[in-house]
Each structure stands twice: as C-alpha cells, then as structure tokens.
Design a protein around this motif. Sequence first.
Motif, PDB file in Angstrom:
ATOM      1  N   ALA A 160      57.247  27.506 -26.426  1.00  0.00           N
ATOM      2  CA  ALA A 160      57.640  28.912 -26.296  1.00  0.00           C
ATOM      3  C   ALA A 160      57.132  29.502 -24.992  1.00  0.00           C
ATOM      4  CB  ALA A 160      57.104  29.720 -27.491  1.00  0.00           C
ATOM      5  N   ARG A 161      55.915  29.146 -24.587  1.00  0.00           N
ATOM      6  CA  ARG A 161      55.377  29.670 -23.336  1.00  0.00           C
ATOM      7  C   ARG A 161      56.140  29.119 -22.136  1.00  0.00           C
ATOM      8  NH1 ARG A 161      49.367  29.244 -22.250  1.00  0.00           N
ATOM      9  NH2 ARG A 161      50.042  30.704 -20.648  1.00  0.00           N
ATOM     10  N   ALA A 162      56.526  27.851 -22.195  1.00  0.00           N
ATOM     11  CA  ALA A 162      57.293  27.280 -21.089  1.00  0.00           C
ATOM     12  C   ALA A 162      58.643  27.965 -20.953  1.00  0.00           C
ATOM     13  CB  ALA A 162      57.478  25.776 -21.307  1.00  0.00           C
ATOM     14  N   ARG A 163      59.279  28.230 -22.083  1.00  0.00           N
ATOM     15  CA  ARG A 163      60.569  28.917 -22.022  1.00  0.00           C
ATOM     16  C   ARG A 163      60.394  30.345 -21.509  1.00  0.00           C
ATOM     17  NH1 ARG A 163      65.742  29.053 -23.485  1.00  0.00           N
ATOM     18  NH2 ARG A 163      66.604  31.007 -24.265  1.00  0.00           N
ATOM     19  N   GLU A 168      61.258  34.291 -17.243  1.00  0.00           N
ATOM     20  CA  GLU A 168      60.675  35.224 -16.286  1.00  0.00           C
ATOM     21  C   GLU A 168      61.045  34.844 -14.855  1.00  0.00           C
ATOM     22  OE1 GLU A 168      58.691  38.623 -15.230  1.00  0.00           O
ATOM     23  OE2 GLU A 168      59.212  37.886 -17.223  1.00  0.00           O
ATOM     24  N   GLN A 169      61.130  33.541 -14.591  1.00  0.00           N
ATOM     25  CA  GLN A 169      61.491  33.113 -13.245  1.00  0.00           C
ATOM     26  C   GLN A 169      62.940  33.478 -12.933  1.00  0.00           C
ATOM     27  OE1 GLN A 169      60.121  29.254 -12.214  1.00  0.00           O
ATOM     28  NE2 GLN A 169      61.421  29.057 -10.429  1.00  0.00           N
ATOM     29  N   VAL A 170      63.815  33.387 -13.945  1.00  0.00           N
ATOM     30  CA  VAL A 170      65.197  33.805 -13.735  1.00  0.00           C
ATOM     31  C   VAL A 170      65.258  35.285 -13.361  1.00  0.00           C
ATOM     32  CG1 VAL A 170      67.422  34.154 -14.883  1.00  0.00           C
ATOM     33  CG2 VAL A 170      66.168  32.027 -15.226  1.00  0.00           C
ATOM     34  N   LYS A 171      64.468  36.094 -14.034  1.00  0.00           N
ATOM     35  CA  LYS A 171      64.448  37.520 -13.714  1.00  0.00           C
ATOM     36  C   LYS A 171      63.918  37.762 -12.302  1.00  0.00           C
ATOM     37  CE  LYS A 171      63.857  39.024 -18.508  1.00  0.00           C
ATOM     38  NZ  LYS A 171      63.023  39.787 -19.456  1.00  0.00           N
ATOM     39  N   LEU A 172      62.906  36.984 -11.898  1.00  0.00           N
ATOM     40  CA  LEU A 172      62.382  37.128 -10.548  1.00  0.00           C
ATOM     41  C   LEU A 172      63.422  36.761  -9.501  1.00  0.00           C
ATOM     42  CD1 LEU A 172      58.787  35.654 -11.018  1.00  0.00           C
ATOM     43  CD2 LEU A 172      59.407  38.044 -10.710  1.00  0.00           C
ATOM     44  N   ALA A 247      52.891  39.324 -11.950  1.00  0.00           N
ATOM     45  CA  ALA A 247      53.484  38.279 -11.145  1.00  0.00           C
ATOM     46  C   ALA A 247      53.241  38.557  -9.671  1.00  0.00           C
ATOM     47  CB  ALA A 247      54.990  38.181 -11.423  1.00  0.00           C
ATOM     48  N   ARG A 248      52.989  37.516  -8.894  1.00  0.00           N
ATOM     49  CA  ARG A 248      52.763  37.673  -7.471  1.00  0.00           C
ATOM     50  C   ARG A 248      54.096  37.895  -6.780  1.00  0.00           C
ATOM     51  NH1 ARG A 248      49.223  32.599  -5.804  1.00  0.00           N
ATOM     52  NH2 ARG A 248      51.207  32.274  -4.800  1.00  0.00           N
ATOM     53  N   PRO A 249      54.186  38.852  -5.857  1.00  0.00           N
ATOM     54  CA  PRO A 249      55.446  39.127  -5.177  1.00  0.00           C
ATOM     55  C   PRO A 249      55.951  37.883  -4.477  1.00  0.00           C
ATOM     56  CG  PRO A 249      53.842  40.853  -4.730  1.00  0.00           C
ATOM     57  CD  PRO A 249      53.105  39.759  -5.424  1.00  0.00           C
ATOM     58  N   GLY A 250      57.237  37.617  -4.693  1.00  0.00           N
ATOM     59  CA  GLY A 250      57.873  36.508  -4.017  1.00  0.00           C
ATOM     60  C   GLY A 250      57.614  35.175  -4.663  1.00  0.00           C
ATOM     61  N   ARG A 251      56.889  35.147  -5.804  1.00  0.00           N
ATOM     62  CA  ARG A 251      56.580  33.893  -6.454  1.00  0.00           C
ATOM     63  C   ARG A 251      56.929  33.973  -7.920  1.00  0.00           C
ATOM     64  NH1 ARG A 251      54.904  29.349  -3.355  1.00  0.00           N
ATOM     65  NH2 ARG A 251      54.500  30.224  -1.325  1.00  0.00           N
TER      66      ARG A 251
END
Length: 417
Positions: A160-163, A168-172, A247-251
């Motif tokens: 669940a955490r990996a998903r 979250e990365q898709v949103k970034l 989250a770190r900007p740009g990452r």
Amino acid sequence: MEAGYSGDEPGSRHPPARVWRDWALVGVLVPAAVLEVLLRADLPWRPVALAIGVGLVPTLLWRRTRPLLMVAIAFGTGIVASLATPGESPQPHVTVYFLLLPYALARWGEGRAVPAGLAIVAAAVVVSAFADQVPAGDGAGGFAVLVATVAVGAAFRFRARARARELEQVKLVERERLARDLHDTVAHHVSAIAIRAQAGLVTAPTRPDAAVEALRVIETEARRTLAEMRAMVRVLRQPDGADGQPARPGRGPSGEPPGRTPGPRDAASDQPPAPLPEDLAPSPGIADVERLADDDRAGPPVEVRVAGELGRVAPPVAAAIYRLAQESVTNARRHARGATRIEVDVTADETAVRLRVRDDGHAGAAQPAPAGGYGLLGMRERAHLLGGTFEAGPVQDSGRGWAVTAVLPRTGPGAPA
C-alpha cells in the motif's frame, strides 16, 4: 518478527473505519463462542472461557485504529488466563480470531507500536506453551501460523505504501507539467513587457503619446504576469508526501525526478536524467487539438469538433485541454477494442471550456490498462489543479464506449477574466 520496522515507521495515513463486515464478524463470533462453551464437553474453566471468547470479540472493532492497545488487551488477557488457570488452556477454539489482531498491527501499526505489540504476542505464545504444556509440534505449528499472519499484514502494508508513493509521483509529474505551462505564459508576458518598454524608450523623445500607450500595455501585461505567477505558486505548493513528509520541490517521494521511475541502474549513476522530449517542445493549445484528427497512427479515426469563443482562454487551460484530449485519444486507441471512431468535442462559453472524448468500443474493454496505468489519475490531478472537474467511465446512454469529460475555468487558476 520485528525485522523491517524502525522506530519512526509511519502507519497507515487513513486506516479504514469500521464497516458492516466488522459488525457481521462480531455478530457471528459471539454466538459461536457461546455455543462452543455450552456444547464442548472437554473445555475447562467454562466461565473463564466464556469471558475470554465473548468479552474479547469487541477488540476486533478497534483493531485498525488502535492495533497496539487491542493486541495488549487480547494477548495480555491470554497471558493472565494461562498463569491463573493451571492445566489445559481455558481459551475456546473460536479465539482463533486473535490472529486478526497481529495482522492488523503489522498492517496499520505506527512506529514502535509494531515491535512492542509483536513482543507482547511472542510473550503470550511462550507463556501459553509452558503454562498450558502445549506439545512441541503444536506450539511450532501455531507459531508458524502467527508468523505467516504477521508477514501477510506487513506485505500488504508495504504494498500500500509503494502504491501511495507511485500515485504521489504521478501527481508531482502533473504539477511539474502545469508549472512549465504557466512558466511559458509568464515568460510570454515578460517578453511583451520588455518589448513595449524598449519601444516606449525609443519613441518617448518624439512621441510622448506612444510612450504613454506603451506604459498602459506594460501595466496590463504586468497584471497578467502577477496573476500567472500567483497561480504558479499555488500549483507548486506541494502537499505532504506519501510518507507524511513534505515533498521536495522538483523531486518525487522516492527522491527521483518527477516523471522518471527509479530503475536498478539508478543507484550506480550520479548523472542527472535526460530531459523528456516534451520538455523541449512549446506548450500546445486548443488549436492543436484539431491535429489529433490528422494523426495517422493505427487505430480508429478521430473526429474533432471545436466550438465557442476560444480566443481568450488562458494558456495553461488551453494546454491542459490539449493534453487531456491527447491522453484520452491515446487511451482509446490502446484499450477500446472494437471501436470504429473516437469523437473529441471542445466547447467554450463565457466561464468554462468543456472537453469530451468518447469512443464506441465495447464497454467492458474500453477501460485503461489496470497494471501500472496512472493516466486517469494524472488527468484528474491536472484538472483539479486548474480548478476544474474531471470524469471518466463507461458511456451510460448507449451502453457502449468510454467517455472522458473535463470542465476547466477558461481564465485558469486565479487569473483575471
């Protein structure tokens, strides 16, 4: 059993609340415990067995939100019962539901609660084995089942955490793309300001009225630039990452640049990733949507219809409409089996721009790929960032096909009308 958990290990961000299945489980276990105590002839200490079998069932109702406390109550009671009642254990067979508690602890527990709870469980197993004189084979089998239960809970936890990190990365990625589009708009306004300022300086000695007009244009462009910059700042304000940390900007949450999935070779490479091809291209607009009909790639033909006043649509909104249409057409060509056409409709009124992409494929097949496909999530995130709405699902009126609908404010996020 404690391997893999650290003292600062976060639990589930939103443990599910009690649902009807929990109440149904309680409704089944309580009479089952009562019947076992009444009908089982070899069960010692019947009042104690009844109190344990029935009295500890409610711990299942709080196993997700208070996993450590429920484990302590249930297995602590088991320890006391084993020490206070010599001979065979008074626990009825129905207390097998105790296994749900260490599972919930491994699945939803926070920080030091997990190793602490597992220590209580291990102590209960040891005390029960010695106090109740459990045969070595039965004790080893029970311990193996307990370990397997904890392992299943831990596996679901980390999955669940990996998903969550992937989502979250898709949103970034969408925030990065939208910020790039907003940057292009701001750069356009700044360029216009610079050109007008230069023209005003040149014409001021001979044509003061032209210089005044240039100042008016500069004021207008400056207002638009300020509005776009404010919108960009709002977009770049990241919510907490999947692990509860900003989250770190740009990452991405894993430390990788957005839009790039970490691979096995990344650990040995210190070189920055190559930019995506689209990073080098100018932001498209609504006028580019019509080019989707000219795409000669394999798949059903695309029909594009554009209507309404689209001249003053904010550039980020225009770029978003194009990207949503492009992604929807790509999904339809990949997954809409049996489709004979894809319709793209873009309409605009005084307040909003509406996009609808529809195909006529089989309803059961016209869906995004289930594995690794986060296209719909990205499109929904982009529409949300621009203050709009997004919907995707089977077509209801005909029972055939898949439709994507997006409604975006034509002035963009906070831009002046």
